[in-house]
Design an enzyme around this catalytic site. Structure first.
Site, PDB file in Angstrom:
ATOM      1  N   CYS A   1      -0.358   0.224   7.293  1.00 44.08           N
ATOM      2  CA  CYS A   1      -1.017   0.661   6.060  1.00 44.08           C
ATOM      3  C   CYS A   1      -2.418   1.219   6.334  1.00 44.08           C
ATOM      4  O   CYS A   1      -2.867   2.141   5.646  1.00 44.08           O
ATOM      5  CB  CYS A   1      -1.045  -0.481   5.059  1.00 44.08           C
ATOM      6  SG  CYS A   1       0.636  -0.949   4.536  1.00 44.08           S
TER       7      CYS A   1
ATOM      8  N   GLU B   1       0.815  -1.203   0.000  1.00 41.10           N
ATOM      9  CA  GLU B   1       0.000   0.000   0.000  1.00 41.10           C
ATOM     10  C   GLU B   1       0.856   1.263   0.000  1.00 41.10           C
ATOM     11  O   GLU B   1       0.535   2.235  -0.689  1.00 41.10           O
ATOM     12  CB  GLU B   1      -0.943   0.005   1.209  1.00 41.10           C
ATOM     13  CG  GLU B   1      -1.949  -1.129   1.199  1.00 41.10           C
ATOM     14  CD  GLU B   1      -1.449  -2.422   1.848  1.00 41.10           C
ATOM     15  OE1 GLU B   1      -2.300  -3.268   2.142  1.00 41.10           O
ATOM     16  OE2 GLU B   1      -0.229  -2.601   2.048  1.00 41.10           O
TER      17      GLU B   1
END
Length: 152
Positions: free
Chosen positions: A89, A61
């Site tokens: 994330c 991510e």
């Protein structure tokens, strides 16, 4: 920018899966992600590169987010990830106000996506068979690396 089938979850997830498979082929952890704009335009994509780069912060991510570059706002974007986002994330999503997270699977790992929902982020879990198999096979083959990656 590349346009994906307009807001088609399967097409968006396919970009992340391609990244996950590339990461696995490089000897890394098969987690991929992509950030899409409000009309389905691909803004950035990436894969977990913590093994390849020796960088514990190089999650999928974060790689996709960095590849997208600066935007004036992220509220109408969608972060697509093959696996439920970890707390690191999830924090990125919350910090920058990403409006939607599309998750391939949350069986292998249940990250912070429920927390994101409680904080107003729209979360969709597809429970995609390909994502489940990719992670299941990886965890079976490399339990040591998987445990290291998730901090156990």
């Amino acid at each position: 920018m590349t346009r994906t089938a307009e807001r088609d979850p399967a097409a968006m997830l396919a970009v992340a899966v391609q990244e996950a498979r590339a990461g696995l082929a490089e000897g890394g952890i098969p987690i991929g992600a992509a950030l899409f704009g409000p009309e389905g335009d691909l803004l950035g994509n990436g894969r977990n590169r913590r093994v390849q780069d020796g960088d514990p912060s190089a999650h999928a991510e974060t790689s996709a987010f960095r590849a997208a570059g600066r935007l004036r706002g992220y509220g109408r974007t969608t972060m697509v990830t093959t696996l439920s986002p970890c707390w690191y994330c999830s924090g990125l999503v919350r910090q920058f106000g990403i409006g939607h997270v599309l998750i391939g699977e949350a069986r292998t790992f249940l990250g912070g996506h429920r927390w994101l929902t409680r904080h107003g982020v729209r979360v969709s879990v597809l429970d995609d068979a390909e994502c489940v198999a990719l992670m299941r096979d990886f965890v079976e083959a490399r339990p040591d690396l998987w445990s290291e990656d998730i901090g156990r």
